[in-house]
Design a protein around this motif. Sequence first.
Motif, short mmCIF file in Angstrom:
data_model
loop_
_atom_site.label_atom_id
_atom_site.label_comp_id
_atom_site.label_asym_id
_atom_site.label_seq_id
_atom_site.Cartn_x
_atom_site.Cartn_y
_atom_site.Cartn_z
N THR A 112 21.44 -41.34 -28.06
CA THR A 112 22.63 -40.49 -28.09
C THR A 112 23.57 -40.91 -26.98
O THR A 112 23.11 -41.35 -25.92
CB THR A 112 22.27 -39.01 -27.92
N PRO A 113 24.87 -40.83 -27.22
CA PRO A 113 25.47 -40.52 -28.50
C PRO A 113 25.47 -41.73 -29.42
O PRO A 113 25.59 -42.86 -28.97
CB PRO A 113 26.91 -40.14 -28.14
N THR A 114 25.32 -41.47 -30.69
CA THR A 114 25.56 -42.47 -31.73
C THR A 114 26.65 -41.89 -32.62
O THR A 114 26.55 -40.75 -33.05
CB THR A 114 24.29 -42.76 -32.55
N VAL A 115 27.67 -42.69 -32.87
CA VAL A 115 28.80 -42.25 -33.69
C VAL A 115 28.85 -43.08 -34.96
O VAL A 115 28.91 -44.30 -34.91
CB VAL A 115 30.14 -42.39 -32.91
N LEU A 116 28.81 -42.39 -36.10
CA LEU A 116 29.03 -43.05 -37.39
C LEU A 116 30.49 -42.86 -37.75
O LEU A 116 31.04 -41.77 -37.59
CB LEU A 116 28.16 -42.42 -38.48
N ARG A 127 29.67 -48.10 -36.69
CA ARG A 127 28.92 -47.21 -35.81
C ARG A 127 29.01 -47.73 -34.39
O ARG A 127 29.26 -48.90 -34.16
CB ARG A 127 27.48 -47.04 -36.25
N ALA A 128 28.76 -46.82 -33.46
CA ALA A 128 28.72 -47.18 -32.04
C ALA A 128 27.64 -46.34 -31.38
O ALA A 128 27.44 -45.18 -31.73
CB ALA A 128 30.06 -46.93 -31.38
N SER A 129 26.95 -46.94 -30.43
CA SER A 129 25.95 -46.23 -29.64
C SER A 129 26.38 -46.26 -28.19
O SER A 129 26.89 -47.26 -27.71
CB SER A 129 24.58 -46.89 -29.77
#
Length: 156
Positions: A112-116, A127-129
């Motif tokens: 976290t955070p992971t963004v879809l 996506r980005a982590s």
Amino acid sequence: MTPAVLPALLLLATLLATVVLGAWWRRRQGVVRSARGEPDDAAGAVVDWAAHGVDLGERRTFVQFSAELCAPCRATARVLGEVSASHPDVTHREMDVDDHLDLVRAFGVLRTPTVLVLDAQGREVARASGGMNRAQALAALAVGEGPETVPAGVRA
């Protein structure tokens, strides 16, 4: 080699490995990656996002997986909230990983955070982590739009 040199060399090697690993880790923070697979693949499958409380944006949706005690999650939520507020066709929804384990497993969220970044149909396009800044969030919005160019800061 004297007995005192070996511990010093071991300490130096450990320090060097730590510096290299730390630099690698910092470079990966918030880096936007294009989604793997084609829209017909399992990775591109459409999820019933409405059932999970996510209203899809007309253009893009940020779905952020966060944890309660995650400081980068709060900063990323603030950035994504500001970006979505300045783009009427973009929405942002933060989801607690503990409350959405089915999605965490389905999308392979490991940190976290992971963004879809979802398209208007709810398919993952990027996506980005790690923590994201405004420039990274704006680059994520551009993935898959227009000519087949990858924006700066985005890894295919």
